[in-house]
Enzyme design. Structure first.
Site, PDB file in Angstrom:
ATOM      1  N   GLN A   1       0.458   0.728  35.260  1.00  0.00           N
ATOM      2  CA  GLN A   1       1.255   1.621  36.118  1.00  0.00           C
ATOM      3  C   GLN A   1       0.353   2.453  37.021  1.00  0.00           C
ATOM      4  O   GLN A   1       0.625   2.597  38.219  1.00  0.00           O
ATOM      5  CB  GLN A   1       2.156   2.502  35.245  1.00  0.00           C
ATOM      6  CG  GLN A   1       3.140   1.666  34.421  1.00  0.00           C
ATOM      7  CD  GLN A   1       4.023   2.498  33.492  1.00  0.00           C
ATOM      8  OE1 GLN A   1       3.846   3.703  33.348  1.00  0.00           O
ATOM      9  NE2 GLN A   1       4.985   1.840  32.848  1.00  0.00           N
TER      10      GLN A   1
ATOM     11  N   PRO B   1     -13.755  13.269 -10.230  1.00  0.00           N
ATOM     12  CA  PRO B   1     -12.555  13.206  -9.375  1.00  0.00           C
ATOM     13  C   PRO B   1     -11.737  11.942  -9.640  1.00  0.00           C
ATOM     14  O   PRO B   1     -10.506  11.998  -9.683  1.00  0.00           O
ATOM     15  CB  PRO B   1     -13.128  13.208  -7.952  1.00  0.00           C
ATOM     16  CG  PRO B   1     -14.480  13.823  -8.079  1.00  0.00           C
ATOM     17  CD  PRO B   1     -14.989  13.454  -9.436  1.00  0.00           C
TER      18      PRO B   1
ATOM     19  N   GLU C   1      -3.307  -5.753  22.913  1.00  0.00           N
ATOM     20  CA  GLU C   1      -4.159  -5.372  21.770  1.00  0.00           C
ATOM     21  C   GLU C   1      -3.465  -5.576  20.423  1.00  0.00           C
ATOM     22  O   GLU C   1      -4.124  -5.549  19.388  1.00  0.00           O
ATOM     23  CB  GLU C   1      -4.638  -3.921  21.916  1.00  0.00           C
ATOM     24  CG  GLU C   1      -3.573  -2.833  21.777  1.00  0.00           C
ATOM     25  CD  GLU C   1      -2.893  -2.474  23.097  1.00  0.00           C
ATOM     26  OE1 GLU C   1      -2.873  -3.305  24.022  1.00  0.00           O
ATOM     27  OE2 GLU C   1      -2.360  -1.339  23.190  1.00  0.00           O
TER      28      GLU C   1
ATOM     29  N   CYS D   1      -0.486  -1.411  29.937  1.00  0.00           N
ATOM     30  CA  CYS D   1       0.743  -0.648  29.982  1.00  0.00           C
ATOM     31  C   CYS D   1       0.627   0.491  31.012  1.00  0.00           C
ATOM     32  O   CYS D   1       0.695   0.233  32.209  1.00  0.00           O
ATOM     33  CB  CYS D   1       1.116  -0.151  28.586  1.00  0.00           C
ATOM     34  SG  CYS D   1       2.888   0.145  28.434  1.00  0.00           S
ATOM     35  N   LEU D   2       0.401   1.730  30.581  1.00  0.00           N
ATOM     36  CA  LEU D   2       0.189   2.802  31.548  1.00  0.00           C
ATOM     37  C   LEU D   2      -0.965   2.444  32.491  1.00  0.00           C
ATOM     38  O   LEU D   2      -0.972   2.813  33.660  1.00  0.00           O
ATOM     39  CB  LEU D   2      -0.103   4.118  30.820  1.00  0.00           C
ATOM     40  CG  LEU D   2      -0.331   5.330  31.703  1.00  0.00           C
ATOM     41  CD1 LEU D   2       0.906   5.669  32.499  1.00  0.00           C
ATOM     42  CD2 LEU D   2      -0.764   6.521  30.868  1.00  0.00           C
TER      43      LEU D   2
ATOM     44  N   GLN E   1     -11.680  10.191 -12.473  1.00  0.00           N
ATOM     45  CA  GLN E   1     -11.025  10.361 -13.778  1.00  0.00           C
ATOM     46  C   GLN E   1      -9.731  11.150 -13.619  1.00  0.00           C
ATOM     47  O   GLN E   1      -8.701  10.823 -14.187  1.00  0.00           O
ATOM     48  CB  GLN E   1     -11.924  11.134 -14.742  1.00  0.00           C
ATOM     49  CG  GLN E   1     -13.186  10.427 -15.157  1.00  0.00           C
ATOM     50  CD  GLN E   1     -14.035  11.350 -16.038  1.00  0.00           C
ATOM     51  OE1 GLN E   1     -13.505  12.096 -16.861  1.00  0.00           O
ATOM     52  NE2 GLN E   1     -15.336  11.312 -15.866  1.00  0.00           N
TER      53      GLN E   1
ATOM     54  N   HIS F   1       1.269  -4.776  25.681  1.00  0.00           N
ATOM     55  CA  HIS F   1       0.114  -4.354  24.878  1.00  0.00           C
ATOM     56  C   HIS F   1      -0.553  -5.560  24.214  1.00  0.00           C
ATOM     57  O   HIS F   1      -0.231  -5.892  23.075  1.00  0.00           O
ATOM     58  CB  HIS F   1       0.560  -3.365  23.801  1.00  0.00           C
ATOM     59  CG  HIS F   1       0.956  -2.031  24.330  1.00  0.00           C
ATOM     60  ND1 HIS F   1       0.045  -1.029  24.594  1.00  0.00           N
ATOM     61  CD2 HIS F   1       2.162  -1.529  24.669  1.00  0.00           C
ATOM     62  CE1 HIS F   1       0.671   0.040  25.056  1.00  0.00           C
ATOM     63  NE2 HIS F   1       1.964  -0.242  25.109  1.00  0.00           N
TER      64      HIS F   1
ATOM     65  N   GLU G   1       0.857  -1.190   0.000  1.00  0.00           N
ATOM     66  CA  GLU G   1       0.000   0.000   0.000  1.00  0.00           C
ATOM     67  C   GLU G   1       0.892   1.238   0.000  1.00  0.00           C
ATOM     68  O   GLU G   1       1.841   1.329   0.764  1.00  0.00           O
ATOM     69  CB  GLU G   1      -0.871  -0.014   1.267  1.00  0.00           C
ATOM     70  CG  GLU G   1      -1.741   1.217   1.387  1.00  0.00           C
ATOM     71  CD  GLU G   1      -2.406   1.351   2.771  1.00  0.00           C
ATOM     72  OE1 GLU G   1      -2.341   0.411   3.579  1.00  0.00           O
ATOM     73  OE2 GLU G   1      -2.967   2.430   3.026  1.00  0.00           O
TER      74      GLU G   1
HETATM   75  N1  GLN Z   1       4.599   6.070  29.745  1.00  0.00           N
HETATM   76  C1  GLN Z   1       4.734   4.751  30.265  1.00  0.00           C
HETATM   77  C2  GLN Z   1       6.131   4.203  30.054  1.00  0.00           C
HETATM   78  O1  GLN Z   1       6.849   4.690  29.240  1.00  0.00           O
HETATM   79  C3  GLN Z   1       3.701   3.812  29.653  1.00  0.00           C
HETATM   80  C4  GLN Z   1       3.865   3.617  28.177  1.00  0.00           C
HETATM   81  C5  GLN Z   1       2.658   3.008  27.514  1.00  0.00           C
HETATM   82  O2  GLN Z   1       1.591   2.968  28.088  1.00  0.00           O
HETATM   83  N2  GLN Z   1       2.821   2.546  26.291  1.00  0.00           N
HETATM   84  O3  GLN Z   1       6.516   3.252  30.689  1.00  0.00           O
END
Ligand code: GLN
Length: 535
Positions: A386, A189, A510, A382-383, A191, A508, A139
């Protein structure tokens, strides 16, 4: 080897990446090994440094490459395994060519866009795959007519010459707008964007026309005539009704894959989309619904949490459940002591996504507290892990002022910190922990029951880590470390004893969820939301 190049015309945001990915789905189900990649004409070396307002989500590959979010579509829609080779930017091309020039590799020649930049691009088309594949779908980011995109299009022109006629297809994704006052679909558009392509020597073989209304035969004929594309290769791509996962089914209905196989001389059985269709049915017709909140700072942007939204869709389908997602701005929770109750009162699940910087942090901490105290299922990413750790340290362990050194460098209790700031570790270096890292799961935990095994591999993108100096006192109060790095030094997943479902991970998840293969943590989260609702 066959090559398909996907270009875009008229405007951006046409869903070119999605159309490319949907084609990948169909070709894979015809039995081909497919690789997908993206060329981005901007000068950043990668999108890792761009903020979500600029770029949407940064999608992380298993090798740690920070890439365009379209690569997320590619991985979700196909089984191809992508690497840092598969997202090429102009920045990378120029950096490579300039490094060669400084080394003297060009032996005194003048270094130019043609042939040096275009040669570099062509080389990258050939070396895109580490494994043998049958088709590479590339792409090209941006819109035809952009100055930045020209070297890429020129490289494709040259590449096509060398690859041979039946080995290359150019698929142009374009807009056919409906003009209300005239009551008509307009082909001009398209064309003009095809004329732009032809000006640089590229004749598209297939037109994928994004439209809000059916493309009548006369419109197709007109596009065919003016754009020099056979009428059966003019494909309607109407806005899908419910979910992006309908796109492959819709394009199959338009015989896109058949047309492309014919153009590439590939004689293959039709794609079996029955499993995919079942998944789409589950997304469209869920048996029940749950109300889940995502508490972030980019909730107003469509693309900033793309992979999370998709993972929730996968997990919903796996639970026969639709998800009413409430997007809550973390900063609004900070407004007053009653804001949390007002904004999160009716939800049966709270998700706190990843992020950088201190904006909205206190709101996220309040959301974690609300989930802990009200025993609402919580998924922290992740965050999100934390802030849950900070919250627990402050409010369950009495560690006033606990924080991450990212947000408060002088905190008395750095429960989250860079490794070199932590007293028990001497190692230096504060670079980002990126890409796949293995982790060990503790038997008997929720995480273990979800994964069903003890060793996992997940993708990371962060700098800060849980500070093991606080482990004992937090565990004594019910904090559970259910996943760690293999050496036990880094915290990967936490849970809370006495809470029905509170799971947060440093990685992560996801980035590894797909239709019909939901990620275990997301699937478990939605199951827990359903259980909470039934309570
Ligand atoms: N800011 C946090 C760190 O650097 C979390 C990063 C995040 O959520 N991807 O560890």
């Amino acid at each position: 080897m066959k090559y398909i190049f996907v270009t875009g015309g008229v405007v951006s945001s046409l869903g070119k990446g999605l159309a490319a990915a949907a084609l990948g789905t169909l070709l894979e189900r015809r039995g081909l090994r497919v690789l997908m990649q993206k060329f981005d004409p901007y000068l950043n070396v990668d999108p890792g440094t761009m903020n979500p307002f600029q770029h949407g989500e940064v999608y992380v590959l298993s090798d740690g490459a920070e890439t365009d979010l379209d690569l997320g579509h590619y991985e979700r829609f196909t089984s191809c395994r992508l690497t840092r080779n598969n997202n090429l930017t102009s920045g990378q091309v120029y950096a490579t060519v300039l490094a060669k020039e400084r080394r003297g590799d060009y032996l005194g020649n003048t270094v130019q866009v043609i042939p040096h930049i275009t040669d570099e691009i062509k080389a990258r088309i050939k070396t895109a795959s580490l494994e043998p594949v049958d088709v590479i779908i590339t792409e090209i980011g941006g819109t035809t007519g952009d100055i930045e995109g020209l070297p890429f299009l020129e490289a494709i022109r040259q590449f096509q010459l060398g690859a041979g006629m039946r080995n290359v297809v150019i698929m142009h994704v374009t807009l056919v707008p409906f003009i209300k006052a005239a009551g008509e679909l307009k082909t001009k558009p398209t064309q003009q964007s095809v004329a732009k392509l032809r000006e640089i020597g590229l004749q598209p073989h297939v037109l994928v026309c994004r439209t809000e209304h059916p493309l009548e035969y006369e419109v197709r004929q007109k596009l065919s005539l003016y754009c020099n594309v056979p009428v059966q290769a003019v494909v309607e791509a109407r806005d899908v009704d419910h979910t992006i996962y309908e796109a492959p089914l819709m394009l199959q209905g338009e015989k896109l894959d058949e047309t492309i196989c014919t153009l590439l001389d590939l004689d293959l059985p039709p794609a079996d989309m029955s499993g995919w269709r079942r998944f789409v049915q589950k997304v469209i017709n869920p048996k029940k619904r749950v109300r889940v909140a995502i508490v972030g700072k980019y909730v107003e942007l469509q693309d900033a949490y793309k992979s999370i939204y998709e993972s929730l869709t996968h997990a919903g389908a796996a639970n026969d459940c639709g998800i009413d997602l409430m997007k809550v701005d973390a900063e609004e929770i900070e407004d007053s002591p009653t804001s949390a109750e007002r904004l999160l009162g009716g939800v049966v699940g709270i998700l706190v996504p990843g992020g950088f910087g201190d904006r909205g942090i206190e709101g996220k901490i309040i959301a974690a507290k609300f989930a802990r105290e009200n025993k609402i299922p919580y998924l922290g990413l992740c965050l999100g892990m934390q802030v849950a750790s900070i919250e627990f340290a402050r409010n369950a362990c009495g560690l006033a002022g606990a924080n991450s050194t990212e947000f408060d460098p002088d905190t008395p209790h750095p429960v989250i910190a860079l490794l070199q700031e932590q007293s028990n570790v001497t190692e230096l270096g504060a670079s980002m922990r990126l890409g796949c890292w293995p982790a060990l799961i503790k038997p008997g935990t929720i995480s273990h029951s979800l994964y069903g095994r003890e060793e996992i591999v997940e993708r990371h993108r962060h700098r800060y880590e849980f500070n093991m100096a606080y482990r004992q006192q937090m565990e004594d109060r019910g904090f559970v470390i259910s996943g760690t790095s293999l050496d036990g030094e880094l915290v990967e997943i936490i849970e809370l004893r006495g809470h029905p479902w509170f799971v947060a991970c440093q990685f992560h998840p996801e980035f590894q969820s797909k239709p019909n293969q939901p990620h275990p943590l997301f699937k478990g989260f939605i199951a827990a939301c359903l259980a909470h609702e039934a309570d």
